[in-house]
Design a protein around this motif. Structure first.
Motif, PDB file in Angstrom:
ATOM      1  N   GLN A 129       0.841  -1.215  -0.050  1.00 35.59           N
ATOM      2  CA  GLN A 129      -0.068  -0.053  -0.173  1.00 35.59           C
ATOM      3  C   GLN A 129       0.868   1.384  -0.051  1.00 35.59           C
ATOM      4  O   GLN A 129       0.296   2.356   0.152  1.00 35.59           O
ATOM      5  CB  GLN A 129      -0.821   0.011   1.250  1.00 35.59           C
ATOM      6  CG  GLN A 129      -1.930  -1.164   1.153  1.00 35.59           C
ATOM      7  CD  GLN A 129      -2.500  -1.451   2.574  1.00 35.59           C
ATOM      8  OE1 GLN A 129      -2.212  -1.000   3.455  1.00 35.59           O
ATOM      9  NE2 GLN A 129      -3.593  -2.318   2.675  1.00 35.59           N
ATOM     10  N   GLY A 130       2.123   1.177  -0.244  1.00 36.42           N
ATOM     11  CA  GLY A 130       3.166   2.199  -0.246  1.00 36.42           C
ATOM     12  C   GLY A 130       3.333   2.787   1.168  1.00 36.42           C
ATOM     13  O   GLY A 130       3.904   3.879   1.111  1.00 36.42           O
ATOM     14  N   ARG A 131       3.369   2.203   2.230  1.00 38.63           N
ATOM     15  CA  ARG A 131       3.592   2.545   3.512  1.00 38.63           C
ATOM     16  C   ARG A 131       5.160   2.164   3.846  1.00 38.63           C
ATOM     17  O   ARG A 131       5.309   1.032   4.288  1.00 38.63           O
ATOM     18  CB  ARG A 131       2.517   2.188   4.626  1.00 38.63           C
ATOM     19  CG  ARG A 131       1.218   2.201   4.223  1.00 38.63           C
ATOM     20  CD  ARG A 131       0.887   3.776   4.087  1.00 38.63           C
ATOM     21  NE  ARG A 131       0.723   4.604   5.485  1.00 38.63           N
ATOM     22  CZ  ARG A 131       0.795   5.978   5.722  1.00 38.63           C
ATOM     23  NH1 ARG A 131       0.910   6.771   4.480  1.00 38.63           N
ATOM     24  NH2 ARG A 131       0.560   6.333   6.891  1.00 38.63           N
ATOM     25  N   HIS A 132       5.894   3.286   4.080  1.00 38.80           N
ATOM     26  CA  HIS A 132       7.226   2.816   4.128  1.00 38.80           C
ATOM     27  C   HIS A 132       8.005   3.405   5.528  1.00 38.80           C
ATOM     28  O   HIS A 132       9.154   3.353   5.637  1.00 38.80           O
ATOM     29  CB  HIS A 132       7.881   3.362   2.867  1.00 38.80           C
ATOM     30  CG  HIS A 132       7.665   3.003   1.630  1.00 38.80           C
ATOM     31  ND1 HIS A 132       7.666   1.406   1.418  1.00 38.80           N
ATOM     32  CD2 HIS A 132       7.001   3.506   0.642  1.00 38.80           C
ATOM     33  CE1 HIS A 132       7.114   1.515   0.095  1.00 38.80           C
ATOM     34  NE2 HIS A 132       6.693   2.662  -0.477  1.00 38.80           N
ATOM     35  N   PHE A 133       7.162   3.495   6.390  1.00 35.63           N
ATOM     36  CA  PHE A 133       7.783   3.826   7.845  1.00 35.63           C
ATOM     37  C   PHE A 133       8.511   2.421   8.195  1.00 35.63           C
ATOM     38  O   PHE A 133       8.271   1.450   7.836  1.00 35.63           O
ATOM     39  CB  PHE A 133       6.721   4.267   8.778  1.00 35.63           C
ATOM     40  CG  PHE A 133       5.395   3.307   8.958  1.00 35.63           C
ATOM     41  CD1 PHE A 133       5.549   2.047   9.582  1.00 35.63           C
ATOM     42  CD2 PHE A 133       4.499   3.582   8.446  1.00 35.63           C
ATOM     43  CE1 PHE A 133       4.567   1.108   9.945  1.00 35.63           C
ATOM     44  CE2 PHE A 133       3.153   2.738   8.338  1.00 35.63           C
ATOM     45  CZ  PHE A 133       3.522   1.630   9.136  1.00 35.63           C
ATOM     46  N   PRO A 134       9.462   2.860   9.081  1.00 36.73           N
ATOM     47  CA  PRO A 134      10.533   1.742   9.416  1.00 36.73           C
ATOM     48  C   PRO A 134       9.613   0.907  10.423  1.00 36.73           C
ATOM     49  O   PRO A 134       8.775   1.329  11.168  1.00 36.73           O
ATOM     50  CB  PRO A 134      11.433   2.548  10.266  1.00 36.73           C
ATOM     51  CG  PRO A 134      11.674   3.782   9.817  1.00 36.73           C
ATOM     52  CD  PRO A 134      10.136   4.227   9.314  1.00 36.73           C
ATOM     53  N   VAL A 135      10.106  -0.416  10.245  1.00 34.13           N
ATOM     54  CA  VAL A 135       9.161  -1.402  11.019  1.00 34.13           C
ATOM     55  C   VAL A 135      10.326  -2.429  11.728  1.00 34.13           C
ATOM     56  O   VAL A 135      11.413  -2.935  10.996  1.00 34.13           O
ATOM     57  CB  VAL A 135       8.360  -2.353  10.129  1.00 34.13           C
ATOM     58  CG1 VAL A 135       7.698  -3.442  11.015  1.00 34.13           C
ATOM     59  CG2 VAL A 135       7.145  -1.530   9.473  1.00 34.13           C
ATOM     60  N   LEU A 136      10.337  -2.327  13.159  1.00 35.46           N
ATOM     61  CA  LEU A 136      11.185  -3.355  14.121  1.00 35.46           C
ATOM     62  C   LEU A 136      10.119  -4.552  14.195  1.00 35.46           C
ATOM     63  O   LEU A 136       9.250  -4.239  15.123  1.00 35.46           O
ATOM     64  CB  LEU A 136      11.609  -2.513  15.094  1.00 35.46           C
ATOM     65  CG  LEU A 136      12.219  -3.404  16.029  1.00 35.46           C
ATOM     66  CD1 LEU A 136      13.582  -4.174  15.626  1.00 35.46           C
ATOM     67  CD2 LEU A 136      12.567  -2.678  17.546  1.00 35.46           C
ATOM     68  N   ILE A 137      10.876  -5.733  13.773  1.00 41.87           N
ATOM     69  CA  ILE A 137       9.993  -6.790  14.118  1.00 41.87           C
ATOM     70  C   ILE A 137      10.450  -7.359  15.440  1.00 41.87           C
ATOM     71  O   ILE A 137      11.595  -7.361  15.840  1.00 41.87           O
ATOM     72  CB  ILE A 137      10.297  -8.169  13.109  1.00 41.87           C
ATOM     73  CG1 ILE A 137       9.403  -7.755  11.951  1.00 41.87           C
ATOM     74  CG2 ILE A 137       9.643  -9.303  13.768  1.00 41.87           C
ATOM     75  CD1 ILE A 137       9.615  -8.775  10.702  1.00 41.87           C
ATOM     76  N   ALA A 193       9.690  -9.523   3.773  1.00 43.91           N
ATOM     77  CA  ALA A 193       8.455  -8.861   3.638  1.00 43.91           C
ATOM     78  C   ALA A 193       8.425  -7.473   3.854  1.00 43.91           C
ATOM     79  O   ALA A 193       7.458  -6.697   3.520  1.00 43.91           O
ATOM     80  CB  ALA A 193       7.530  -9.405   4.839  1.00 43.91           C
ATOM     81  N   GLY A 194       9.516  -6.797   4.087  1.00 51.77           N
ATOM     82  CA  GLY A 194       9.880  -5.449   4.259  1.00 51.77           C
ATOM     83  C   GLY A 194      10.233  -4.905   5.624  1.00 51.77           C
ATOM     84  O   GLY A 194      10.227  -3.483   5.881  1.00 51.77           O
ATOM     85  N   ALA A 195      10.722  -5.867   6.476  1.00 56.00           N
ATOM     86  CA  ALA A 195      11.132  -5.272   7.880  1.00 56.00           C
ATOM     87  C   ALA A 195      12.520  -4.285   7.737  1.00 56.00           C
ATOM     88  O   ALA A 195      13.205  -4.634   6.887  1.00 56.00           O
ATOM     89  CB  ALA A 195      11.414  -6.215   8.679  1.00 56.00           C
ATOM     90  N   ASP A 196      12.772  -3.591   8.371  1.00 62.70           N
ATOM     91  CA  ASP A 196      13.793  -3.124   8.605  1.00 62.70           C
ATOM     92  C   ASP A 196      14.883  -3.247   9.754  1.00 62.70           C
ATOM     93  O   ASP A 196      16.027  -2.960   9.590  1.00 62.70           O
ATOM     94  CB  ASP A 196      13.486  -1.270   8.775  1.00 62.70           C
ATOM     95  CG  ASP A 196      12.774  -0.769   7.845  1.00 62.70           C
ATOM     96  OD1 ASP A 196      13.425  -0.276   6.891  1.00 62.70           O
ATOM     97  OD2 ASP A 196      11.706  -0.777   7.840  1.00 62.70           O
ATOM     98  N   ASP A 197      14.549  -3.956  10.544  1.00 66.52           N
ATOM     99  CA  ASP A 197      15.154  -4.581  12.046  1.00 66.52           C
ATOM    100  C   ASP A 197      14.286  -5.615  12.450  1.00 66.52           C
ATOM    101  O   ASP A 197      13.119  -5.699  12.199  1.00 66.52           O
ATOM    102  CB  ASP A 197      15.446  -3.468  12.802  1.00 66.52           C
ATOM    103  CG  ASP A 197      16.845  -3.929  13.613  1.00 66.52           C
ATOM    104  OD1 ASP A 197      17.490  -4.900  13.709  1.00 66.52           O
ATOM    105  OD2 ASP A 197      17.214  -2.647  14.367  1.00 66.52           O
ATOM    106  N   TYR A 198      15.044  -6.503  13.122  1.00 70.74           N
ATOM    107  CA  TYR A 198      14.412  -7.802  13.840  1.00 70.74           C
ATOM    108  C   TYR A 198      15.246  -8.046  15.253  1.00 70.74           C
ATOM    109  O   TYR A 198      16.364  -7.929  15.416  1.00 70.74           O
ATOM    110  CB  TYR A 198      14.943  -8.959  12.786  1.00 70.74           C
ATOM    111  CG  TYR A 198      14.228 -10.145  12.793  1.00 70.74           C
ATOM    112  CD1 TYR A 198      14.113 -11.047  14.338  1.00 70.74           C
ATOM    113  CD2 TYR A 198      13.156 -10.535  11.988  1.00 70.74           C
ATOM    114  CE1 TYR A 198      13.503 -12.268  13.999  1.00 70.74           C
ATOM    115  CE2 TYR A 198      12.499 -11.691  12.266  1.00 70.74           C
ATOM    116  CZ  TYR A 198      12.734 -12.504  13.098  1.00 70.74           C
ATOM    117  OH  TYR A 198      11.993 -13.649  13.202  1.00 70.74           O
TER     118      TYR A 198
END
Length: 227
Positions: free
Chosen positions: A69-77, A93-98
């Motif tokens: 959907q074009g939502r590109h805010f950083p995601v920490l899993i 899937a598009g995560a930035d950190d884990y």
């Protein structure tokens, strides 16, 4: 910094939210995957903390749909899954950190700040505007080299303006990053808070553009209306 915490363990979600609030962030909690997908699409978040095992819809699906959907805010899993294949699936899937459980709350704070700096294109940890400096790592302001005392709401407003330095920021944008989504601040509240920040700064850094919003800049603003 406005952060969405997607975690169905209520105690864990609360402890993360408390740690983020203590670090000066605005934390909002969601426990359901489908609701998280909708919030990530409709609300303006600076980052998200995302569990993988969620009711309603799993975290990987939530993340994929945010990215689609074009939502590109950083995601920490955050997850209890330790296998490399699980981490790889998260990054794909598009995560930035884990971060795997168990973890220290301070590490969540540090990693979110680093992700946000990277997303904003900030190479260093200290932002400056004339005599005002903001250490994004320590979450601390200084003015003319000395500490600047701010309330929690004043701090969040000034931090958001510093991160958007030079850009025109609307009143609604500021409100979204200072208040939880279920609160509707009085129309004069932001004016009062901005006025208090200006008095504490003692220098003309926050400029008003009538009917449009505010701009933080060390340079004089030719459109400044004196408000």
């Amino acid at each position: 910094m406005r952060v969405l915490i997607v975690e169905d363990d209520r105690a864990l979600a609360t402890s993360i939210a408390d740690a983020l609030a203590e670090a000066g962030m605005l934390a909002e909690v969601c426990a359901d995957g489908r609701e998280a997908e909708a919030l990530g699409w409709s609300e303006d978040y600076d980052a998200a903390v995302l569990d993988l095992g969620l009711p309603g819809q799993d975290g990987l699906t939530v993340l994929r749909r945010w990215r689609e959907q074009g939502r590109h805010f950083p995601v920490l899993i955050l997850t209890a899954r330790h296998r490399w294949s699980d981490k790889l699936a998260g990054f794909e899937a598009g995560a930035d950190d884990y971060l795997t459980k168990p973890f220290l709350q301070d590490e969540v704070v540090v990693r979110l700040r680093a992700l946000h700096r990277r997303a904003q294109g900030q190479a260093g940890t200290v932002l400056a505007a004339g005599p005002l400096a903001f250490d994004t790592h320590a979450n601390r302001f200084s003015l003319h080299g000395g500490p600047l005392a701010l309330t929690a709401q004043e701090h969040r407003i000034l931090a958001y303006l510093m991160r958007r330095q030079g850009a025109l920021v609307s009143r609604s944008e500021i409100a979204e990053h200072v208040y939880a989504r279920d609160l509707d601040p009085d129309s004069n509240t932001l004016d009062v808070l901005i006025g208090r920040i200006r008095r504490k700064l003692g220098v003309a850094l926050i400029h008003t553009e009538r009917g449009l919003g505010y701009r933080l800049s060390h340079e004089p603003d030719p459109l400044e209306d004196g408000a």
